[in-house]
Design a protein around this motif. Structure first.
Motif, mmCIF file in Angstrom:
data_model
loop_
_atom_site.group_PDB
_atom_site.id
_atom_site.type_symbol
_atom_site.label_atom_id
_atom_site.label_comp_id
_atom_site.label_asym_id
_atom_site.label_seq_id
_atom_site.Cartn_x
_atom_site.Cartn_y
_atom_site.Cartn_z
ATOM 1 N N TYR A 359 -2.634 1.743 14.686
ATOM 2 C CA TYR A 359 -3.052 1.920 13.451
ATOM 3 C C TYR A 359 -3.825 3.332 13.455
ATOM 4 O O TYR A 359 -4.258 4.029 12.393
ATOM 5 N N THR A 390 2.997 -3.292 17.778
ATOM 6 C CA THR A 390 2.876 -3.018 16.679
ATOM 7 C C THR A 390 2.414 -4.446 15.756
ATOM 8 O O THR A 390 1.812 -4.506 14.816
ATOM 9 N N LEU A 394 -0.833 -4.050 13.372
ATOM 10 C CA LEU A 394 -0.163 -3.716 12.139
ATOM 11 C C LEU A 394 0.606 -4.964 11.740
ATOM 12 O O LEU A 394 0.425 -5.942 12.139
ATOM 13 N N SER A 440 7.231 -2.117 9.362
ATOM 14 C CA SER A 440 5.892 -1.623 9.714
ATOM 15 C C SER A 440 5.943 -0.054 9.343
ATOM 16 O O SER A 440 4.804 0.300 9.191
ATOM 17 N N MET A 444 3.096 1.963 6.674
ATOM 18 C CA MET A 444 2.230 2.892 7.177
ATOM 19 C C MET A 444 2.595 4.467 6.695
ATOM 20 O O MET A 444 1.592 5.369 6.900
ATOM 21 N N GLY A 449 -0.441 4.159 4.533
ATOM 22 C CA GLY A 449 -1.099 4.017 5.912
ATOM 23 C C GLY A 449 -2.652 3.903 5.950
ATOM 24 O O GLY A 449 -3.553 3.250 6.279
ATOM 25 N N THR A 453 -5.445 0.894 6.384
ATOM 26 C CA THR A 453 -6.601 1.094 7.302
ATOM 27 C C THR A 453 -7.901 1.252 7.171
ATOM 28 O O THR A 453 -8.960 0.592 7.378
ATOM 29 N N SER A 593 -8.167 -7.082 11.125
ATOM 30 C CA SER A 593 -6.908 -6.416 11.022
ATOM 31 C C SER A 593 -6.795 -6.381 9.582
ATOM 32 O O SER A 593 -7.299 -6.710 8.542
#
Length: 768
Positions: A359, A390, A394, A440, A444, A449, A453, A593
């Protein structure tokens, strides 16, 4: 999934329930939209919109009242539009207004740029509005499908007769058996319809990177900042081996972070290469720190190679490749620019094992501290690889991983590299894993993304600040301690960037902790991190890797007279449905996460309070750990949580376990034979199981990896050292601990516990 099956709309309007011409018109529009199979959510306030939008990812279109909040300057609507665009750059936004409600002077460039359409509610019919919304929503939903997943969705709609593998044929075979039907119903038909064979040419191939699958890898490369990206369906353990097979052959010298994953050991074995280790630091808690820059200098590397007994007879003494763990298992992130500058003088390719760090590219807090950075490509610099799990932090299915490549002075030729890739890739990959990698990437891409995060970072900071404030409130000061509570491994103070004024972490501005990397840097001389010899800004603690510290460890690394070993707290939390990532003797690591929530970490805080209550009240052990006391009644009967904890801490202190761990990892054992030779002897049976108590000066055939985190205390082919040396004494202390505290045994790969005795495979005497 058919993107046209259902459209979901959110209407944000604080006059929606009012008995006014505007309110009645909106009600009429909503009724009309439902008649056209459009599902409508209504949100009647700005605050409600802010809290609700994050929890409505299935919304396909948003309608906003231009006069939201009653502001004549429309500030509320503009602010909300901006907040939505920070989360989602593509979702259609319709501005609702009366025909004269949108004046030229009121619409600025930023607003015009961010909205898609206007709705004049007093003039446009519900039918017209529904049609415009459905068209915009369907275009949006089509764009949501990334290349491979989109092709998989479209293919699954064909309901084709399968004459190829897999044999369950879209789930049909499972439905012919009672057990199979239960399996089918548990996962649902769509999973089995999307489990396809490589024979389906419309979806492309993982092995030749063609079709929609190849397009998905190219899309991932764009999102993750790589020149080339490869999807891997067996985790980063396999991704690491793929990189080695693309760069390393027999007798090559590889610079290896001793803090490496076991898959690096396997890769060294399989390529018949020779490891020269770079040694990371450790602190008083046993936390593995970064490799000091001095270890990466050309002078030091050449010295290590000269001193390595395994280089005799090699064709070249120039290392060809280096592997670095970034971030470390405890969340320490290198300044990648500096690592590349140092190691790039010694090797032509650098491999960052970023299994737990995929990430980093998507949040500016981590700038310059990961491999695939914008603008980092240098044709004269080293070629850089990043392997990322990943699935770890993520959103992807287990085993989903990627290999990213940034070309440098030894550019990676795809057709050559792909030979190594195919050696480690199945000809029957699971399409759902590959689809999750594709999704994924989509998740992001762009603003999303950063939002995802940032939310993880924010939740970790909130938990950290709560724990720090509780510590201050419960424990008082060092000079006047009142009680005990769990500490946090984090800066004690944070400096404000402009003034340099230091404030306690618990009182630091939230935005400072969220946005400023210097708040998390391991600054020289600061006692909290416990590492010495590191230059400023070289290493940073990742805020989402949260280490909770148990009482009992003094600043010099020795144990205090009183303490609480982490193993007891871990078992307590496990009985409450809270499973940590890893633990040490007196630390527990939790990962924040994208799936974390306030409720999740709030429950962790309350359960830590519960542990404290049971400890302070000396609750009988049979009430806290009934399974443990039932399994070992003679050992634990009549004990309390407090008495067990005190006995375990006393054992660790008397046996010097923390000090032995430090000593065992502070040296590199003598390599006697290469990894591949040790493995050859293992397969040929030229080994024997030797008790730890008799293993002095033997050569191990397999690596010895105490878990967690799985760092080798002995690598294959290394000598154990003297019987009274720190390595064997440390292993013996763990053996004795396991015998003393059943139910709390260590997990040490490469060691078998046979009737309470640790045994390891060693090369038979006279064969090394």
């Amino acid at each position: 999934m058919n993107p046209e099956e259902e459209v979901v709309v959110a209407i944000i309007d604080d006059t929606i329930a009012t008995d006014t011409p505007h309110g009645r018109t909106i009600a009429r529009i909503i009724k009309g939209m439902t008649e056209y199979d459009i599902q409508v959510f209504t949100i009647a306030s700005l605050e409600g919109a802010r809290s609700a939008y994050a929890n409505l990812p299935d919304v396909d279109c948003i309608l906003i009242n231009w006069s939201l909040g009653g502001s004549p300057t429309h500030d509320a609507a503009k602010e909300l539009i901006g907040e939505i665009r920070q989360r989602n750059e593509d979702i259609p936004i319709f501005l609702m207004s009366e025909p004269l409600g949108v004046g030229e002077a009121e619409l600025d460039v930023d607003t015009i740029r961010e909205i898609n359409e206007y709705i004049y509610i007093m003039e446009d019919t519900p039918e017209f509005i529904a049609g415009r919304i459905r068209a915009a929503a369907n275009r949006y939903k089509e764009r949501l499908l990334p290349p491979f997943f989109g092709a998989l969705v479209n293919f699954s709609k064909d309901f084709e007769y399968s004459w190829h593998t897999p044999g369950h044929a879209g789930g049909t075979a499972f439905r012919k058996s009672p057990a199979g039907r239960l399996f089918f119903e548990f996962f649902g038909e769509q999973l089995f319809r999307s489990d396809l064979s490589i024979s389906v040419g419309e979806l492309g191939s993982l092995l030749d990177h063609s079709g929609p699958l190849g397009e998905a890898e190219r899309y991932a490369a764009k999102v993750f900042g790589a020149d080339q990206t490869y999807f891997v369906t067996n985790g980063t353990s396999t991704a690491n081996k793929i990189v080695f097979f693309g760069r390393v052959v027999r007798d090559d010298i590889v610079l290896v972070d001793r803090n490496c994953h076991k898959s690096a050991e396997h890769a060294l074995t399989m390529t018949h290469s020779v490891a020269v280790f770079m040694i990371p630091t450790r602190n008083r808690y046993g936390i593995i720190g970064p490799i000091p820059p001095e270890e990466m200098t050309l002078r030091k590397i050449r010295s290590k190679i000269r001193e390595c007994p395994l280089i005799e007879g090699l064709g070249s003494t120039k290392p060809v490749h280096a592997i670095i763990t970034n971030s470390t298992y405890d969340g320490l992130c290198y300044k990648a620019t500096e690592v590349e500058a140092l190691l790039g003088k010694a090797v032509d390719s650098i491999h960052f094992d970023e299994a737990w760090y995929g990430y980093a590219r998507f949040n500016p807090l981590y700038r310059d501290r990961f491999a695939m950075r914008d603008g980092a490509r240098d044709e004269k610099g080293p070629t850089v690889f990043a392997t990322q799990s990943t699935h770890k932090l993520l959103a992807a299915l287990s085993q989903a991983s990627m290999v990213h490549v940034r070309n440098g002075r030894v550019p990676i030729e795809h057709s050559r590299f792909n030979e190594g890739f195919m050696m480690h890739s199945s000809t029957s990959p699971l399409y759902t894993i590959m689809a999750s990698l594709d999704v994924s990437s989509k998740m992001m891409d762009g603003a999303a993304g950063r939002v995802l995060t940032t939310e993880s970072i924010e939740e970790a900071i909130r938990f950290r600040r709560v724990m720090a404030r509780l510590y201050r409130e419960i424990c008082g000061t060092a000079k006047k301690p009142k009680d005990w509570w769990f500490g946090m491994w984090q800066p004690e103070t944070v400096a404000e960037p402009k003034s340099g004024k230091k404030v306690a972490f618990a009182d630091a501005p939230f935005e400072l902790l969220r946005d400023e990397p210097s708040a998390w840097v391991l600054h020289p001389g600061e006692k909290w991190h416990g590492f010495t010899g590191l230059p400023d800004d070289y290493c940073m603690l990742d805020p989402i890797k949260v280490t909770v510290v148990m009482p009992g460890v003094k600043e010099d690394g020795t144990l205090d007279t009183w303490g609480i070993p982490a193993a007891v707290v871990v078992k307590f939390l496990d009985t409450r449905g809270i499973v940590n990532e890893k633990s040490g003797d007196y630390i527990i690591l939790f990962l924040f996460s994208m799936g974390n929530t306030k409720g999740k970490w709030g429950t962790l805080v309350t359960e830590l309070f519960e542990f404290k209550r049971h400890y302070d009240e000396e609750t009988p052990l049979e009430e806290v750990f009934p399974d443990l006391t039932n399994a070992y009644p003679e050992r634990y009967g009549g004990m309390t949580l407090k008495s067990l904890t005190e006995e375990m801490h006393r054992f660790k202190k008397e046996h010097g376990m923390c000090e032995l761990l430090q000593q065992a990892y502070s040296l590199i054992p003598e390599p006697a034979i290469p990894y591949a030779e040790a493995y050859r002897k293992l397969v040929r049976g030229e080994v024997e199981q030797v008790p730890v108590s008799e293993a002095g000066d033997r050569v191990v055939a397999t690596g010895i990896f105490p878990y967690p985190p799985g760092i080798p205390v002995l690598a294959p082919g290394e000598r154990t050292g003297s019987q009274d040396g720190p390595i064997l004494r440390y292993l013996k202390s763990m053996q004795d601990f396991d015998a003393r505290f059943p139910g709390f045994e260590h997990d040490t790969h490469g060691v078998e516990n046979i009737k309470g005795e640790y045994r390891m495979y060693c090369i038979k005497e006279g064969r090394s």
